[in-house]
Scaffold this motif. Structure first.
Motif, PDB file in Angstrom:
ATOM      1  N   PRO A  34       0.812  -1.227   0.000  1.00 56.76           N
ATOM      2  CA  PRO A  34       0.000   0.000   0.000  1.00 56.76           C
ATOM      3  C   PRO A  34       0.842   1.273   0.000  1.00 56.76           C
ATOM      4  O   PRO A  34       0.479   2.257  -0.611  1.00 56.76           O
ATOM      5  CB  PRO A  34      -0.829  -0.094   1.279  1.00 56.76           C
ATOM      6  CG  PRO A  34      -0.830  -1.535   1.638  1.00 56.76           C
ATOM      7  CD  PRO A  34       0.448  -2.116   1.103  1.00 56.76           C
ATOM      8  N   GLU A  35       1.949   1.254   0.708  1.00 52.93           N
ATOM      9  CA  GLU A  35       2.865   2.400   0.705  1.00 52.93           C
ATOM     10  C   GLU A  35       4.122   1.978  -0.020  1.00 52.93           C
ATOM     11  O   GLU A  35       4.737   0.983   0.341  1.00 52.93           O
ATOM     12  CB  GLU A  35       3.221   2.822   2.129  1.00 52.93           C
ATOM     13  CG  GLU A  35       2.080   3.468   2.871  1.00 52.93           C
ATOM     14  CD  GLU A  35       2.537   4.036   4.199  1.00 52.93           C
ATOM     15  OE1 GLU A  35       3.553   4.759   4.212  1.00 52.93           O
ATOM     16  OE2 GLU A  35       1.887   3.734   5.205  1.00 52.93           O
ATOM     17  N   PHE A  36       4.487   2.719  -1.052  1.00 50.93           N
ATOM     18  CA  PHE A  36       5.704   2.392  -1.791  1.00 50.93           C
ATOM     19  C   PHE A  36       6.322   3.656  -2.352  1.00 50.93           C
ATOM     20  O   PHE A  36       5.693   4.709  -2.386  1.00 50.93           O
ATOM     21  CB  PHE A  36       5.418   1.375  -2.903  1.00 50.93           C
ATOM     22  CG  PHE A  36       4.525   1.891  -4.001  1.00 50.93           C
ATOM     23  CD1 PHE A  36       5.059   2.559  -5.101  1.00 50.93           C
ATOM     24  CD2 PHE A  36       3.158   1.709  -3.946  1.00 50.93           C
ATOM     25  CE1 PHE A  36       4.233   3.033  -6.115  1.00 50.93           C
ATOM     26  CE2 PHE A  36       2.325   2.175  -4.949  1.00 50.93           C
ATOM     27  CZ  PHE A  36       2.871   2.839  -6.041  1.00 50.93           C
ATOM     28  N   THR A  37       7.563   3.531  -2.772  1.00 52.16           N
ATOM     29  CA  THR A  37       8.274   4.620  -3.416  1.00 52.16           C
ATOM     30  C   THR A  37       8.624   4.190  -4.835  1.00 52.16           C
ATOM     31  O   THR A  37       8.600   2.998  -5.158  1.00 52.16           O
ATOM     32  CB  THR A  37       9.576   4.949  -2.659  1.00 52.16           C
ATOM     33  OG1 THR A  37      10.422   3.787  -2.704  1.00 52.16           O
ATOM     34  CG2 THR A  37       9.304   5.359  -1.220  1.00 52.16           C
ATOM     35  N   VAL A  38       8.971   5.142  -5.655  1.00 55.82           N
ATOM     36  CA  VAL A  38       9.368   4.817  -7.025  1.00 55.82           C
ATOM     37  C   VAL A  38      10.620   3.936  -7.032  1.00 55.82           C
ATOM     38  O   VAL A  38      10.670   2.947  -7.769  1.00 55.82           O
ATOM     39  CB  VAL A  38       9.535   6.100  -7.867  1.00 55.82           C
ATOM     40  CG1 VAL A  38      10.118   5.791  -9.235  1.00 55.82           C
ATOM     41  CG2 VAL A  38       8.177   6.800  -8.019  1.00 55.82           C
ATOM     42  N   PRO A  39      11.642   4.204  -6.198  1.00 59.00           N
ATOM     43  CA  PRO A  39      12.782   3.285  -6.170  1.00 59.00           C
ATOM     44  C   PRO A  39      12.401   1.852  -5.768  1.00 59.00           C
ATOM     45  O   PRO A  39      12.992   0.896  -6.262  1.00 59.00           O
ATOM     46  CB  PRO A  39      13.734   3.919  -5.150  1.00 59.00           C
ATOM     47  CG  PRO A  39      13.427   5.384  -5.237  1.00 59.00           C
ATOM     48  CD  PRO A  39      11.923   5.440  -5.431  1.00 59.00           C
ATOM     49  N   LEU A  40      11.388   1.698  -4.904  1.00 59.11           N
ATOM     50  CA  LEU A  40      10.933   0.355  -4.549  1.00 59.11           C
ATOM     51  C   LEU A  40      10.328  -0.343  -5.769  1.00 59.11           C
ATOM     52  O   LEU A  40      10.504  -1.541  -5.954  1.00 59.11           O
ATOM     53  CB  LEU A  40       9.920   0.387  -3.403  1.00 59.11           C
ATOM     54  CG  LEU A  40       9.357  -0.983  -3.012  1.00 59.11           C
ATOM     55  CD1 LEU A  40      10.450  -1.851  -2.387  1.00 59.11           C
ATOM     56  CD2 LEU A  40       8.191  -0.840  -2.061  1.00 59.11           C
ATOM     57  N   VAL A  41       9.622   0.399  -6.609  1.00 57.65           N
ATOM     58  CA  VAL A  41       9.076  -0.181  -7.844  1.00 57.65           C
ATOM     59  C   VAL A  41      10.226  -0.717  -8.695  1.00 57.65           C
ATOM     60  O   VAL A  41      10.149  -1.831  -9.226  1.00 57.65           O
ATOM     61  CB  VAL A  41       8.247   0.851  -8.640  1.00 57.65           C
ATOM     62  CG1 VAL A  41       7.765   0.254  -9.966  1.00 57.65           C
ATOM     63  CG2 VAL A  41       7.065   1.354  -7.822  1.00 57.65           C
ATOM     64  N   ALA A  42      11.305   0.066  -8.803  1.00 59.45           N
ATOM     65  CA  ALA A  42      12.470  -0.379  -9.587  1.00 59.45           C
ATOM     66  C   ALA A  42      13.062  -1.655  -9.002  1.00 59.45           C
ATOM     67  O   ALA A  42      13.382  -2.600  -9.732  1.00 59.45           O
ATOM     68  CB  ALA A  42      13.525   0.725  -9.627  1.00 59.45           C
ATOM     69  N   GLU A  43      13.176  -1.695  -7.682  1.00 54.40           N
ATOM     70  CA  GLU A  43      13.734  -2.879  -7.020  1.00 54.40           C
ATOM     71  C   GLU A  43      12.854  -4.107  -7.263  1.00 54.40           C
ATOM     72  O   GLU A  43      13.342  -5.172  -7.638  1.00 54.40           O
ATOM     73  CB  GLU A  43      13.858  -2.603  -5.527  1.00 54.40           C
ATOM     74  CG  GLU A  43      14.483  -3.722  -4.736  1.00 54.40           C
ATOM     75  CD  GLU A  43      14.543  -3.386  -3.251  1.00 54.40           C
ATOM     76  OE1 GLU A  43      14.308  -4.303  -2.444  1.00 54.40           O
ATOM     77  OE2 GLU A  43      14.805  -2.214  -2.893  1.00 54.40           O
ATOM     78  N   ARG A  44      11.553  -3.959  -7.044  1.00 53.49           N
ATOM     79  CA  ARG A  44      10.620  -5.082  -7.225  1.00 53.49           C
ATOM     80  C   ARG A  44      10.587  -5.549  -8.679  1.00 53.49           C
ATOM     81  O   ARG A  44      10.555  -6.737  -8.958  1.00 53.49           O
ATOM     82  CB  ARG A  44       9.204  -4.683  -6.793  1.00 53.49           C
ATOM     83  CG  ARG A  44       9.038  -4.496  -5.317  1.00 53.49           C
ATOM     84  CD  ARG A  44       8.831  -5.865  -4.635  1.00 53.49           C
ATOM     85  NE  ARG A  44       8.765  -5.752  -3.215  1.00 53.49           N
ATOM     86  CZ  ARG A  44       7.654  -5.597  -2.517  1.00 53.49           C
ATOM     87  NH1 ARG A  44       6.485  -5.516  -3.115  1.00 53.49           N
ATOM     88  NH2 ARG A  44       7.707  -5.521  -1.215  1.00 53.49           N
ATOM     89  N   LEU A  45      10.584  -4.604  -9.603  1.00 49.29           N
ATOM     90  CA  LEU A  45      10.545  -4.954 -11.020  1.00 49.29           C
ATOM     91  C   LEU A  45      11.826  -5.680 -11.425  1.00 49.29           C
ATOM     92  O   LEU A  45      11.787  -6.662 -12.166  1.00 49.29           O
ATOM     93  CB  LEU A  45      10.330  -3.704 -11.875  1.00 49.29           C
ATOM     94  CG  LEU A  45      10.160  -3.914 -13.371  1.00 49.29           C
ATOM     95  CD1 LEU A  45       8.985  -4.838 -13.678  1.00 49.29           C
ATOM     96  CD2 LEU A  45       9.970  -2.558 -14.061  1.00 49.29           C
ATOM     97  N   GLY A  46      12.956  -5.221 -10.903  1.00 48.20           N
ATOM     98  CA  GLY A  46      14.226  -5.896 -11.175  1.00 48.20           C
ATOM     99  C   GLY A  46      14.219  -7.320 -10.662  1.00 48.20           C
ATOM    100  O   GLY A  46      14.676  -8.242 -11.352  1.00 48.20           O
TER     101      GLY A  46
END
Length: 190
Positions: A34-46
């Motif tokens: 529910p709470e995320f940052t754009v860098p977390l999106v990059a990490e998860r996508l990687g």
């Protein structure tokens, strides 16, 4: 058959709605908390892709070039303008992540890549499998990336509703006395 301006507008509105829903579905598929940052999106996508996404703040200084996605054999590199606001940086990163999520493909550096090599003079062309830099918003891939970037930023800025604070046991007595002195009995304002 000629379309009226009203009909063209309706098609455009439907297209935009469809694009937003398609982008939102792809974001939902990422399984972000529910709470995320754009860098977390990059990490998860990687992690999901099995190859790291490296975020590289650089002074791009190429006029209108603010972000760029380089795909190498082992990693994805998102270069973004370091001399802009943090919000703009996150938008740039989200935009480039959207290209990755959508599976967009850029050039394979067989054309004019002088800007790329001017920005990265030590870059070995053999290491880069493809590069994707922002072109114009009229391009279909750019519309998808801009739409998804905006949705990602809106979702990243949302905060879940605050949970009501619980009264610590040691403060419960004091709170009860304060409420009593204010004429409150737990049935609303007194």
């Amino acid at each position: 058959m000629r379309l009226s301006a009203k009909r063209v507008g309706a098609l455009s509105t439907r297209h935009v709605k469809h694009l937003r829903h398609a982008c939102q579905d792809l974001i939902d598929d990422l399984g972000l908390p529910p709470e995320f940052t754009v860098p977390l999106v990059a990490e998860r996508l990687g992690e999901r892709r099995g190859r790291p996404i490296v975020l590289a703040p650089l002074e791009l200084g190429a006029g209108s070039l603010y972000g760029l996605w380089l795909a190498t054999a082992t990693a994805d590199v998102i270069a973004y303008e370091s001399r802009t606001t943090r919000l703009h940086q996150h938008h740039i990163i989200a935009h480039e992540l959207a290209h990755i999520i959508h599976g967009h493909h850029g050039s394979h550096l067989d054309g004019d890549s002088s800007d790329l090599y001017r920005l990265f003079p030590d870059l070995d062309p053999a290491l880069v499998r493809g590069a994707l830099a922002r072109s114009t918003y009229a391009d279909h891939q750019e519309r998808e990336a801009e739409t998804m970037a905006s949705l990602l930023l809106m979702a990243a800025s949302r905060r879940p509703p605050a949970q009501p604070e619980r009264t610590a046991p040691e403060a419960a007595g004091l709170l009860a006395r304060l409420e009593h002195s204010l004429g409150r009995t737990g049935r609303g304002p007194g």
